[in-house]
Design an enzyme around this catalytic site. Sequence first.
Site, PDB file in Angstrom:
ATOM      1  N   TYR A  52       0.852  -1.189   0.000  1.00 11.56           N
ATOM      2  CA  TYR A  52       0.000   0.000   0.000  1.00 11.56           C
ATOM      3  C   TYR A  52       0.890   1.243   0.000  1.00 11.56           C
ATOM      4  O   TYR A  52       1.522   1.582   0.987  1.00 11.56           O
ATOM      5  CB  TYR A  52      -0.925   0.011   1.199  1.00 11.56           C
ATOM      6  N   SER A 152      -5.531 -13.920   2.617  1.00 12.29           N
ATOM      7  CA  SER A 152      -6.400 -13.035   1.855  1.00 12.29           C
ATOM      8  C   SER A 152      -6.565 -13.602   0.457  1.00 12.29           C
ATOM      9  O   SER A 152      -5.593 -14.032  -0.161  1.00 12.29           O
ATOM     10  CB  SER A 152      -5.787 -11.629   1.794  1.00 12.29           C
ATOM     11  N   ASN A 153      -7.817 -13.631  -0.015  1.00  5.43           N
ATOM     12  CA  ASN A 153      -8.148 -14.098  -1.368  1.00  5.43           C
ATOM     13  C   ASN A 153      -7.868 -15.586  -1.559  1.00  5.43           C
ATOM     14  O   ASN A 153      -7.632 -16.043  -2.685  1.00  5.43           O
ATOM     15  CB  ASN A 153      -7.373 -13.279  -2.413  1.00  5.43           C
ATOM     16  N   GLN A 174      -9.435 -12.599   3.995  1.00  4.24           N
ATOM     17  CA  GLN A 174      -9.944 -11.346   3.460  1.00  4.24           C
ATOM     18  C   GLN A 174     -10.287 -11.541   1.991  1.00  4.24           C
ATOM     19  O   GLN A 174      -9.432 -11.925   1.190  1.00  4.24           O
ATOM     20  CB  GLN A 174      -8.876 -10.256   3.632  1.00  4.24           C
ATOM     21  N   SER A 220     -13.468  -3.912  -0.212  1.00  6.95           N
ATOM     22  CA  SER A 220     -14.252  -3.180  -1.229  1.00  6.95           C
ATOM     23  C   SER A 220     -15.748  -3.422  -1.061  1.00  6.95           C
ATOM     24  O   SER A 220     -16.422  -3.910  -1.980  1.00  6.95           O
ATOM     25  CB  SER A 220     -13.789  -3.570  -2.635  1.00  6.95           C
ATOM     26  N   GLY A 229     -15.543   0.027  -9.560  1.00  7.27           N
ATOM     27  CA  GLY A 229     -16.207   1.237  -9.096  1.00  7.27           C
ATOM     28  C   GLY A 229     -17.359   0.901  -8.166  1.00  7.27           C
ATOM     29  O   GLY A 229     -17.788  -0.243  -8.067  1.00  7.27           O
ATOM     30  N   GLY A 275     -12.565   1.534   3.057  1.00  9.96           N
ATOM     31  CA  GLY A 275     -11.321   2.121   2.582  1.00  9.96           C
ATOM     32  C   GLY A 275     -11.367   3.609   2.359  1.00  9.96           C
ATOM     33  O   GLY A 275     -10.459   4.177   1.755  1.00  9.96           O
ATOM     34  N   ARG A 281     -17.220  10.441   5.870  1.00  9.95           N
ATOM     35  CA  ARG A 281     -17.699   9.157   5.355  1.00  9.95           C
ATOM     36  C   ARG A 281     -17.557   8.063   6.416  1.00  9.95           C
ATOM     37  O   ARG A 281     -18.407   7.180   6.523  1.00  9.95           O
ATOM     38  CB  ARG A 281     -16.914   8.769   4.100  1.00  9.95           C
TER      39      ARG A 281
END
Length: 325
Positions: A52, A152-153, A174, A220, A229, A275, A281
Amino acid sequence: MKHISLGNSGLMASEIALGCMRMCRKSLSEAEELVLTAVDEGINYFDHADVYGFGASEEYFGKILKMHPGLRDKIYIQSKCTLIRDEEKTLYLDTTKKHIIESVDASLKRLQTDHIDTWLLHHPDTLIEPEEVAEAFSELHQSGKVRHFGVSNFKSMDIEFLQSCLEQKLIVNQMQLSIAHTDVIDSSNSIKLNDEDNIDHNGSVLTYMRIKGMTLEAWSPFQVRFYGGVFMNDDSYPTLNSVVNRMAEEKNVSPSAIAIAWILRHPAKIQPMIGTTNPDRVRDICTACDIELSRAEWYELYRATLTDEGRVQLGNSATGGVPKK
């Protein structure tokens, strides 16, 4: 905000976590405000990865911890390794003992902390040698540098294969999940009519994780497809947006809160990883914790997504509609 025990580990994490991938795109003062707002809202779990910002987000976070003595003792930090990237793409994956240990040491230095609460393998590696991962995890655990481990994944059999060699229990996986990206949930639902939908693409990973007592962390949680998106105001999801907007108005919350409440409603106690880098937010999304969707509302939202994707017709028979010809 409620707390959940990740993977029955006793690690009591907030039911919503803050993903820090984009933190380095803000100024340090803006990042500080973001973190402190999250803590004020009850978030105590922060997700990082070595890629990141190529480490810049961890560096920001470390500076924030140094600016606020005592904050580290109130929160949990999660980070990951595996991906070897350049500015444009992933070049290869590395799950060797050497890389895992070096990645942890580098993250500890950037984060300015002496331990990481949960360390994840970021993506499954076809060339993984689980015995080597086991050696790395044991060394890191015994040294106190890492307290818990996860992935993750990963799909079900990838987890099973790795876990068979580990002394430590994998407590989290994750994966991408949102109200408009329901692959993780689809395999355990009967409201699917096309042949393609009835193919088990992920090894019933959510059911597998519930059997094993692992926590699903949903990354996400507003996104469609893979980096497609957000679904809000996406013309491809008119039915979903109509239902979400109606429920948001009825409950006097935002569409974002409804989307998170949909994830929180699942009995698997899924932890959404938000995120956003906008403190307002964060406050808005956290109102989802005060919403409890009924079973009928949860399925109405789910069916709305399937309708927009052409997989089911709203308002048809109890089995979900008529297959597309």
